[in-house]
Design a protein around this motif. Sequence first.
Motif, PDB file in Angstrom:
ATOM      1  N   ALA A 130       7.859   0.495  -5.509  1.00 23.14           N
ATOM      2  CA  ALA A 130       6.751  -0.518  -5.633  1.00 23.14           C
ATOM      3  C   ALA A 130       7.478  -1.302  -6.496  1.00 23.14           C
ATOM      4  O   ALA A 130       7.507  -2.405  -6.974  1.00 23.14           O
ATOM      5  CB  ALA A 130       5.779   0.099  -6.415  1.00 23.14           C
ATOM      6  N   THR A 148       0.831  -1.422   0.056  1.00 25.45           N
ATOM      7  CA  THR A 148      -0.138  -0.017   0.183  1.00 25.45           C
ATOM      8  C   THR A 148       0.783   0.703  -0.186  1.00 25.45           C
ATOM      9  O   THR A 148       0.761   1.955  -0.459  1.00 25.45           O
ATOM     10  CB  THR A 148      -1.129   0.202   0.984  1.00 25.45           C
ATOM     11  OG1 THR A 148      -2.107  -0.999   1.458  1.00 25.45           O
ATOM     12  CG2 THR A 148      -1.695   1.138   1.483  1.00 25.45           C
ATOM     13  N   SER A 156       0.114  -2.791  -4.244  1.00 28.06           N
ATOM     14  CA  SER A 156       1.206  -2.207  -5.157  1.00 28.06           C
ATOM     15  C   SER A 156       0.875  -1.532  -6.354  1.00 28.06           C
ATOM     16  O   SER A 156       2.007  -0.401  -6.986  1.00 28.06           O
ATOM     17  CB  SER A 156       2.705  -2.970  -5.075  1.00 28.06           C
ATOM     18  OG  SER A 156       2.552  -4.092  -6.276  1.00 28.06           O
ATOM     19  N   PRO A 174      -1.862   1.103  -8.525  1.00 32.41           N
ATOM     20  CA  PRO A 174      -2.524   2.541  -8.602  1.00 32.41           C
ATOM     21  C   PRO A 174      -4.237   1.485  -8.666  1.00 32.41           C
ATOM     22  O   PRO A 174      -4.505   0.901  -8.958  1.00 32.41           O
ATOM     23  CB  PRO A 174      -2.421   3.098  -9.850  1.00 32.41           C
ATOM     24  CG  PRO A 174      -0.892   2.956  -9.870  1.00 32.41           C
ATOM     25  CD  PRO A 174      -0.802   1.381  -9.859  1.00 32.41           C
ATOM     26  N   TYR A 215      -2.774   5.162  -5.635  1.00 32.09           N
ATOM     27  CA  TYR A 215      -2.623   5.557  -4.316  1.00 32.09           C
ATOM     28  C   TYR A 215      -2.955   5.344  -3.437  1.00 32.09           C
ATOM     29  O   TYR A 215      -3.123   6.646  -3.183  1.00 32.09           O
ATOM     30  CB  TYR A 215      -0.936   6.439  -4.544  1.00 32.09           C
ATOM     31  CG  TYR A 215      -0.210   6.372  -3.294  1.00 32.09           C
ATOM     32  CD1 TYR A 215       0.825   5.394  -2.475  1.00 32.09           C
ATOM     33  CD2 TYR A 215      -0.199   7.644  -2.369  1.00 32.09           C
ATOM     34  CE1 TYR A 215       1.380   5.030  -1.169  1.00 32.09           C
ATOM     35  CE2 TYR A 215       0.339   7.972  -0.981  1.00 32.09           C
ATOM     36  CZ  TYR A 215       0.850   7.265  -0.460  1.00 32.09           C
ATOM     37  OH  TYR A 215       1.648   7.423   0.794  1.00 32.09           O
ATOM     38  N   ALA A 265       3.481   1.261  -2.926  1.00 33.37           N
ATOM     39  CA  ALA A 265       2.580   2.401  -4.756  1.00 33.37           C
ATOM     40  C   ALA A 265       2.692   3.920  -4.996  1.00 33.37           C
ATOM     41  O   ALA A 265       2.144   4.204  -6.071  1.00 33.37           O
ATOM     42  CB  ALA A 265       1.231   1.665  -4.049  1.00 33.37           C
ATOM     43  N   VAL A 266       3.288   4.197  -4.079  1.00 32.31           N
ATOM     44  CA  VAL A 266       2.919   6.163  -4.680  1.00 32.31           C
ATOM     45  C   VAL A 266       4.352   6.111  -5.909  1.00 32.31           C
ATOM     46  O   VAL A 266       3.650   7.236  -5.983  1.00 32.31           O
ATOM     47  CB  VAL A 266       3.500   6.466  -2.867  1.00 32.31           C
ATOM     48  CG1 VAL A 266       5.414   6.686  -2.991  1.00 32.31           C
ATOM     49  CG2 VAL A 266       3.626   7.984  -3.183  1.00 32.31           C
TER      50      VAL A 266
END
Length: 801
Positions: A95, A86, A131, A133, A135, A89-90
Motif C-alpha cells: 500500500a 483495493t 488502500s 484495511p 483487505y 491493501a494486502v
Amino acid sequence: MGAERDGRAGRGPGTVARRAIRTTLAACGSFYLFLYGLDQPVAATYALFGVVSMAALSHIPGTGRQRAAVMARTMPAVWLLVAAGTFLAVRTWSAVAGMLVIGFALAFVAAAGPRAAGANPGLQLLYIMPSFPPYAPDTLGARLLGVTFGLVLLVLAELFVLPEPRGPTYRQRAAEAGRVAARCADELGRAPYTLSAATVADLHAAGEALRPLRVDEADRPAGPGLRDRALAHAGLAARTLLGRMQHLPAPPPGKAPLKPGADLLDAVGRAAAATADLLAGTGTGGGRDGRHVGGGAGDGAHGGGAHGEAMRLRRLREEAGDRAEHEEHGLTAARGRRRAALLEVADAAAAFDTASEIAVRGRRARIPGGVDAIRFWYAGRSAPQLWGHRLLAHAGPRSVYFQNAVRIALALGAARTVAGVESLPHGFWAMLAVLSLTRTTAAQTRATVRQALAGTLLGALSAAGVLALVGGRTTVYAVVLPVIMVVAFRVGPVRGVGWAQGMFTLVVSFVFAQLAPVTWRLAEVRLMDVLIGSMIGVVFGLLAWPRGAQAELHRAVAELLEREAEAVERTTAAVVAGMPGAVPDDRALRRALALAESAYAQRQGEPRAPAPGAPDWQAAMMTGHHVLWGSRRLLARSGPVLDLVHRDRLGGRTAALVAQIYAAAQRARAATPAAPVPAPSLSAAPASGAGAPPEPDTASAAAEPARAGGSPPGTAAGPGAAAASGGAGGGPAPTAGADPEAADPEAADPEAPADGQGYPDTPESVAPSRYFGALAWLESLTVDVDRVLAPCRAGAAPPRK
C-alpha cells in the motif's frame, strides 16, 4: 478539507453555495439509497466519499457544466484507482509503495493545467480509501458500484441543479481582439495615420481581456492538448499584434505612406478581421468589407476567407522582407523604423491567423509553407505526444511541479506507513489531513496546520457532545447530516481551513455514526488522526524544498536573464557581421524561460513577505519572450555587413543593454537585496568583440528543447505563464498569477524613442533594413529590462503580483 484557493475564478459566495447544494444532494442521495434502500454499507460509503472527493476536496474550476465534463472524463481513472487501492491493501508495504508511485503521478499531472490540477486531490483520496484495511477484494464490485453511482449523480447535479451562467469564452475574447486589430489597421491606413483615443481604449480593453487572471481557470487554454496550445498562442499573438499596432511609427511628416507599406497594413487588417470571424464562427470569414476573399472549394464554412486573407498577407510580408534583404540602397531612419515596425505587425498578424486556424480545426488545420516549425511545433501532433512533451519538460528537480509531486508523495507514503504500522483507527483521516493541509512552503503549511488543528478541536468537541447525547439513534444523524453538509461545504471555502476542518469533523462523525455504532470517542480518533497527519505534513514541508517556489524563482530568473544576454549578443553580432539567415540555437533560452515561468506561476499562490529591491519577475519573463522571437525574426534573413558608424551605434546599444540584463540577473540571484542598481548609460562603448560572433554555447546545444508544459515560447503554460512582450507571433505569455492591474507589456512602450529620435532623417542616417529591425528590437528590449531593474533602483518592492 481546505479553503478554496482564491476568489478570482468564479468562487464567490453565490457560486460556493450552489456547489454546496449540488454536492449535498449527490452525496446524501447516493448514501441514503445504498445504506437504507439497498442495505449496502460499503457501496454507500464509497458513493458518499466519491462525491465528497471530487466535489469538495477537489478544486475543479468552472461552471457546473464544465466541472461535470472534467468529472466524466476522470471516471476511468477513478475505477483504476479504486481497484489498485483495493488489491494493494494486502500488505502495508504494498500500500505504501502504491501510495508513493500513484501519489507522485497524480500530483505531477498538475503540470497539465488547472483542470487536471483541480481534480488531483480528489483522485488521491479515491486511492487512499481502499488502500486501508480490511483487505477485501471481494467488495471491489460494491466499491465500484457505489463510487460510480455517486459520481454519476454528481455529474447530473452539476449539469441541472442551479446552473451558473458562463462568461465569454477565450475564443470569443480572441475574436474581439482581432476585430479591434482590424479597426486599428483601418485607422492607421488613413491620415493622420494614428489611432484615436477611443480605439486606443478599446485596444487596451481587448488586450486586458486576454490576460489569464481576467479569464476563469476553466476557460484558460492552459492544457497540453493541441487546441488549447493553439488557442493560447492565438490569444498571445493577438495581444502582441495590438501592442505593435499601437506604437506603429507614423510616416515622415508631410509624406504619405509608401504603397507597399500601405498594402501590407491593409492586408493585416483584412487578415485580422477574417481570423476574428473564424474564431467567432460567424460565417464568411471575410475581410473588413464583409467579402469572402480567397479560399476555394473545400475550405469549410468559416475558413475560406480567413485562409485567403492570410495567404495574401503572407505574400505581401514575404515581398516586403525580400525587398528589405536585397535592396541596394539603405533607408533613412524614419522610413527604416516604420518598415521594421510594419514587418513586426505583419508577422504578428500571420501568427495570429495560423494559431487560430489550428485552434479551430485541430489536426485538420492548413499550415502554410514557410511557417516557423519551432513556433508552431505542436501542429499536427497527437494528444499522447503533447501530453508526454509537457510532462517530460518538468521531469527534473528544477521544476516546481516535480518538487510538489515529490513532497506530497513522500508525505502520503509516510502517513500510510504510520497508519499501517500503528494500526490507526480510521487512518485514512491522517492521510486526508496530509493531502489537504500540506502546502508548497513550510511557513504556509505551519500556518495552515495551526488553523486546521484549532478548527478540528472545536469540531471534535462539538461532535463528541452530539454523539454522547444522541447515542445510537441513527434517524437523528440522517436528518441532520444534509444540513451540516450544506453548511460545511458553504462555510469552509469562504471562511478558511479552520472552519472547513471543524465542520468536516461533524460531517464524518455523523456519517460513521450511521454506518456502525459509535461513541463520543470517534471524535477523539478524528482529532488524533488529523494531528498525526498535520505533523507529517509539517515535517515534509520542512525537509522537501521548504521555501517553495521562492528559491527556485530566484535561480530560474537569474539563469533566464543570463541566457537572454547571451542571445542578444549573438544576435546583434550576426547582424553587424552580415551573417546569412539561419535558425538560431535557442534551446537553452527556451528551457530557462520554461522553468522561470512555472516557478513564477506557483509563486503567485504562496504568501510573500515584502522584498525591497527585488527585480520585477514578470518583466523578466516578458523580456525572455521578446528576446526569443525578436532574435529568430532578425536572424531569419541575411543582410549586408554594417558600416563603422552603424556598427558602433548598434554595438553601443547592445553593450548597454547586456550590462543591464546582467545587473538584473545578479540581483535576481542574490538571496537578499543589495545596494540600488544604477542604470547603465545607453551611450556606453561597444563591448570588445561585439562585431564578431561569440564562442558557441555548449550548454545551449545540450539543453532540453522543451519549455514548461511543452508549449512553445509564447503560449500558455498550466495552471499558468508570465506576461511577456514577445516578438511578433510568439507573443506574450501571461502567467496564471500575474497582476491583473499591471501595465500591459505589449502596450507599454511609451518610453521608447520617438520616430527618428537620436537618428535624424538625413542622408547620414541611411542604413540597411536589418539594422533598423535590430535597433527597434534593442530599444524595446531596453524598456523591458528597465522595468526589471526599476524596483531595484528605487530600493522598493515590485508591485504585488
